[in-house]
Write an enzyme that holds these catalytic residues in place. Structure first.
Site, short mmCIF file in Angstrom:
data_model
loop_
_atom_site.label_atom_id
_atom_site.label_comp_id
_atom_site.label_asym_id
_atom_site.label_seq_id
_atom_site.Cartn_x
_atom_site.Cartn_y
_atom_site.Cartn_z
N CYS A 44 3.33 -4.45 6.67
CA CYS A 44 3.00 -4.33 5.26
C CYS A 44 4.18 -3.75 4.48
O CYS A 44 5.17 -3.32 5.06
CB CYS A 44 1.77 -3.44 5.07
SG CYS A 44 0.25 -4.16 5.72
N HIS A 75 0.85 -1.20 0.00
CA HIS A 75 0.00 0.00 0.00
C HIS A 75 0.88 1.24 0.00
O HIS A 75 2.10 1.17 0.16
CB HIS A 75 -0.99 0.02 1.17
CG HIS A 75 -0.37 0.06 2.54
ND1 HIS A 75 0.34 1.15 3.02
CD2 HIS A 75 -0.38 -0.84 3.55
CE1 HIS A 75 0.73 0.92 4.25
NE2 HIS A 75 0.32 -0.30 4.60
#
Length: 227
Positions: free
Chosen positions: A203, A177
């Site tokens: 992430c 992301h």
């Protein structure tokens, strides 16, 4: 005697009728209470928002909700995007294979020691080379082989008061992301400066432009190797 028997029979019949009527009435009241209770529970859930668009929790030990249609609008993909290929020299750029000329399927490799994300074609030619930020110590990005799954436009974490754009799931609670935005939907410039070093909760963070590239061009089922 006949009249007496008739009278007893009628008395019994009346009692049976009263008992049956009572049972039926109790059943009706019970059923009505049950459905009324269900209706009230449904109303409470709807009012609290728990029946809104389906969300998926992400991040290990966090409380992030991914929302594919979240109304957090990005003014421009270039907004503090930090194109990670902008500083490459001419030779480096020439070494990249154009997406429309790349042999499919594509595959992704995340190099944690270099904090880079590489996109290769089926002949192992480099299609893209992105700078990234993986998980901090204690929030390590998992090593291994995975495949691309779900994706969405943006999400926001109430716990961390941060969100991000263009999330693409590769394993369970772990995503590619963009760099995060704060509770006021403002991109956190200090987090942009951390690209190239560990900074996330597990992430793989990218610039907005690079995250959008993966969001737009990497299909479901693409192989992801993290090492």
């Amino acid at each position: 005697m006949v009249n007496e028997a008739d009278s007893k029979y009628k008395g019994k019949g009346k009692k049976i009728f009263i008992v049956l009527s009572g049972m039926i009435l109790i059943s009706i009241i019970y059923a009505a209470s049950y459905f009324l209770g269900k209706a009230l529970i449904f109303k409470d859930k709807y009012a609290s928002g728990s029946l809104k668009s389906k969300t998926t929790s992400v991040y290990k030990n966090t409380e992030v909700d991914i929302q594919k249609d979240k109304a957090v609008k990005l003014k421009s993909v270039q907004q503090l995007g930090n194109d990670s290929t902008a500083n490459k020299d001419a030779d480096d750029k020439k070494s990249l294979v154009a997406l429309d000329q790349a042999e499919k399927p594509l595959k992704i490799q995340v190099n944690l020691s270099k904090q880079r994300v590489y996109v290769y074609d089926a002949k192992n030619k480099t299609v893209e080379d992105f700078i990234c930020s993986s998980g901090l110590n204690g929030y390590d990005t998992p090593k291994g082989e995975y495949t691309i799954k779900e994706r969405g436009y943006s999400f926001y974490s109430e716990k961390y008061k941060e969100g991000a754009y263009y999330w693409v799931q590769f394993m369970g609670n772990y995503l590619f992301h963009s760099v995060p935005f704060d509770k006021n939907q403002v991109i956190e410039t200090d987090e942009i400066q951390k690209l190239g070093t560990k900074a996330s909760h597990g992430c793989v963070r990218l610039s907005i432009k690079d995250a959008k590239w993966i969001y737009d061009n990497i299909p479901r089922g693409t192989m992801v190797t993290i090492k």
